[in-house]
Design a protein around this motif. Structure first.
Motif, PDB file in Angstrom:
ATOM      1  N   PHE A  57       3.295   4.000  -4.268  1.00  0.00           N
ATOM      2  CA  PHE A  57       4.236   4.118  -5.377  1.00  0.00           C
ATOM      3  C   PHE A  57       3.368   4.086  -6.625  1.00  0.00           C
ATOM      4  O   PHE A  57       2.679   3.104  -6.883  1.00  0.00           O
ATOM      5  CB  PHE A  57       5.212   2.938  -5.377  1.00  0.00           C
ATOM      6  N   LEU A  58       3.390   5.159  -7.402  1.00  0.00           N
ATOM      7  CA  LEU A  58       2.547   5.253  -8.597  1.00  0.00           C
ATOM      8  C   LEU A  58       3.375   4.909  -9.825  1.00  0.00           C
ATOM      9  O   LEU A  58       4.215   5.681 -10.267  1.00  0.00           O
ATOM     10  CB  LEU A  58       1.943   6.647  -8.720  1.00  0.00           C
ATOM     11  N   SER A  81       0.044   9.950   0.651  1.00  0.00           N
ATOM     12  CA  SER A  81       1.246  10.474   0.009  1.00  0.00           C
ATOM     13  C   SER A  81       1.579   9.580  -1.186  1.00  0.00           C
ATOM     14  O   SER A  81       1.397   8.369  -1.128  1.00  0.00           O
ATOM     15  CB  SER A  81       2.413  10.522   0.995  1.00  0.00           C
ATOM     16  N   VAL A  82       2.059  10.198  -2.264  1.00  0.00           N
ATOM     17  CA  VAL A  82       2.270   9.484  -3.519  1.00  0.00           C
ATOM     18  C   VAL A  82       3.689   9.708  -4.027  1.00  0.00           C
ATOM     19  O   VAL A  82       4.135  10.851  -4.127  1.00  0.00           O
ATOM     20  CB  VAL A  82       1.262   9.948  -4.599  1.00  0.00           C
ATOM     21  N   TYR A  83       4.382   8.607  -4.357  1.00  0.00           N
ATOM     22  CA  TYR A  83       5.714   8.688  -4.967  1.00  0.00           C
ATOM     23  C   TYR A  83       5.556   8.583  -6.483  1.00  0.00           C
ATOM     24  O   TYR A  83       4.975   7.636  -6.995  1.00  0.00           O
ATOM     25  CB  TYR A  83       6.615   7.550  -4.476  1.00  0.00           C
ATOM     26  N   VAL A  84       6.069   9.586  -7.183  1.00  0.00           N
ATOM     27  CA  VAL A  84       6.168   9.581  -8.646  1.00  0.00           C
ATOM     28  C   VAL A  84       7.642   9.807  -8.954  1.00  0.00           C
ATOM     29  O   VAL A  84       8.206  10.825  -8.557  1.00  0.00           O
ATOM     30  CB  VAL A  84       5.282  10.666  -9.293  1.00  0.00           C
ATOM     31  N   ASP A  85       8.256   8.876  -9.647  1.00  0.00           N
ATOM     32  CA  ASP A  85       9.713   8.874  -9.806  1.00  0.00           C
ATOM     33  C   ASP A  85      10.286  10.177 -10.343  1.00  0.00           C
ATOM     34  O   ASP A  85      11.224  10.707  -9.777  1.00  0.00           O
ATOM     35  CB  ASP A  85      10.172   7.677 -10.651  1.00  0.00           C
ATOM     36  N   TRP A  86       9.737  10.726 -11.399  1.00  0.00           N
ATOM     37  CA  TRP A  86      10.350  11.904 -12.014  1.00  0.00           C
ATOM     38  C   TRP A  86      10.065  13.191 -11.242  1.00  0.00           C
ATOM     39  O   TRP A  86      10.597  14.237 -11.560  1.00  0.00           O
ATOM     40  CB  TRP A  86       9.967  12.044 -13.480  1.00  0.00           C
ATOM     41  N   LYS A 110      10.404  -0.125  -1.674  1.00  0.00           N
ATOM     42  CA  LYS A 110      10.468  -0.641  -0.306  1.00  0.00           C
ATOM     43  C   LYS A 110       9.981   0.393   0.705  1.00  0.00           C
ATOM     44  O   LYS A 110       9.542   0.043   1.792  1.00  0.00           O
ATOM     45  CB  LYS A 110      11.889  -1.075   0.044  1.00  0.00           C
ATOM     46  N   ASN A 111      10.091   1.687   0.342  1.00  0.00           N
ATOM     47  CA  ASN A 111       9.668   2.768   1.223  1.00  0.00           C
ATOM     48  C   ASN A 111       8.205   3.157   1.010  1.00  0.00           C
ATOM     49  O   ASN A 111       7.748   4.166   1.537  1.00  0.00           O
ATOM     50  CB  ASN A 111      10.550   4.007   1.027  1.00  0.00           C
ATOM     51  N   CYS A 112       7.495   2.364   0.206  1.00  0.00           N
ATOM     52  CA  CYS A 112       6.088   2.625  -0.062  1.00  0.00           C
ATOM     53  C   CYS A 112       5.237   1.489   0.508  1.00  0.00           C
ATOM     54  O   CYS A 112       5.642   0.333   0.475  1.00  0.00           O
ATOM     55  CB  CYS A 112       5.830   2.752  -1.554  1.00  0.00           C
ATOM     56  N   LYS A 113       4.091   1.832   1.029  1.00  0.00           N
ATOM     57  CA  LYS A 113       3.204   0.843   1.628  1.00  0.00           C
ATOM     58  C   LYS A 113       2.421   0.053   0.581  1.00  0.00           C
ATOM     59  O   LYS A 113       1.994  -1.059   0.849  1.00  0.00           O
ATOM     60  CB  LYS A 113       2.227   1.534   2.571  1.00  0.00           C
ATOM     61  N   SER A 114       2.221   0.644  -0.607  1.00  0.00           N
ATOM     62  CA  SER A 114       1.452  -0.022  -1.651  1.00  0.00           C
ATOM     63  C   SER A 114       1.873   0.480  -3.025  1.00  0.00           C
ATOM     64  O   SER A 114       2.617   1.446  -3.136  1.00  0.00           O
ATOM     65  CB  SER A 114      -0.043   0.197  -1.436  1.00  0.00           C
ATOM     66  N   LEU A 115       1.368  -0.200  -4.026  1.00  0.00           N
ATOM     67  CA  LEU A 115       1.694   0.130  -5.417  1.00  0.00           C
ATOM     68  C   LEU A 115       0.407   0.271  -6.199  1.00  0.00           C
ATOM     69  O   LEU A 115      -0.504  -0.554  -6.057  1.00  0.00           O
ATOM     70  CB  LEU A 115       2.533  -0.990  -6.047  1.00  0.00           C
ATOM     71  N   ILE A 116       0.327   1.328  -6.987  1.00  0.00           N
ATOM     72  CA  ILE A 116      -0.756   1.470  -7.954  1.00  0.00           C
ATOM     73  C   ILE A 116      -0.105   1.481  -9.321  1.00  0.00           C
ATOM     74  O   ILE A 116       0.825   2.255  -9.564  1.00  0.00           O
ATOM     75  CB  ILE A 116      -1.579   2.749  -7.747  1.00  0.00           C
ATOM     76  N   TYR A 117      -0.582   0.616 -10.186  1.00  0.00           N
ATOM     77  CA  TYR A 117      -0.102   0.565 -11.558  1.00  0.00           C
ATOM     78  C   TYR A 117      -1.167   1.203 -12.436  1.00  0.00           C
ATOM     79  O   TYR A 117      -2.266   0.672 -12.585  1.00  0.00           O
ATOM     80  CB  TYR A 117       0.156  -0.887 -11.983  1.00  0.00           C
TER      81      TYR A 117
END
Length: 120
Positions: A57-58, A81-86, A110-117
């Motif tokens: 989750f980016l 794989s990367v989630y970007v909200d927009w 919750k559907n992402c294994k990790s978070l990058i801020y």
């Protein structure tokens, strides 16, 4: 030593843009970077965002779209794989964040294994 530098990320997205097909040369890099990222929307044929899982989750500022585009491309080049909200949820409004928006983002996390801020 930094894994990703701002210059590297900007160059990564600019190299992608130079490969062609991303807007006019008169468009800003930011506008063209958004076009690269928005291509991901058309690739979502088999899974909806609600059930799809992502490696990352980016989290980022919307004012950093060019850097985020480069970072997303670099991370995907590493096989994640990367989630970007927009991109994945284009109907979510950043201009009018509601309780429903917050709940949707919590579900995506919750559907992402990790978070990058990513911060700037």
């Amino acid at each position: 030593m930094a894994l990703f530098t701002e210059d590297r990320l900007r160059n990564r997205v600019r190299n992608q843009l130079s490969k062609g097909g991303y807007g006019s040369i008169y468009d800003s890099y930011e506008t063209r970077a958004k076009q690269i990222l928005n291509e991901s929307i058309s690739r979502q044929k088999l899974f909806s965002s609600q059930s799809k899982t992502y490696d990352i989750f980016l989290s980022h500022s919307s004012s950093d779209s060019e850097i985020v585009a480069g970072l997303k491309l670099e991370i995907e080049d590493l096989g994640y794989s990367v989630y970007v909200d927009w991109i994945e949820d284009p109907l979510l409004s950043r201009a009018n964040v509601t309780k429903e928006t917050a709940l949707t983002l919590q579900e995506r996390m919750k559907n992402c294994k990790s978070l990058i801020y990513a911060f700037s």
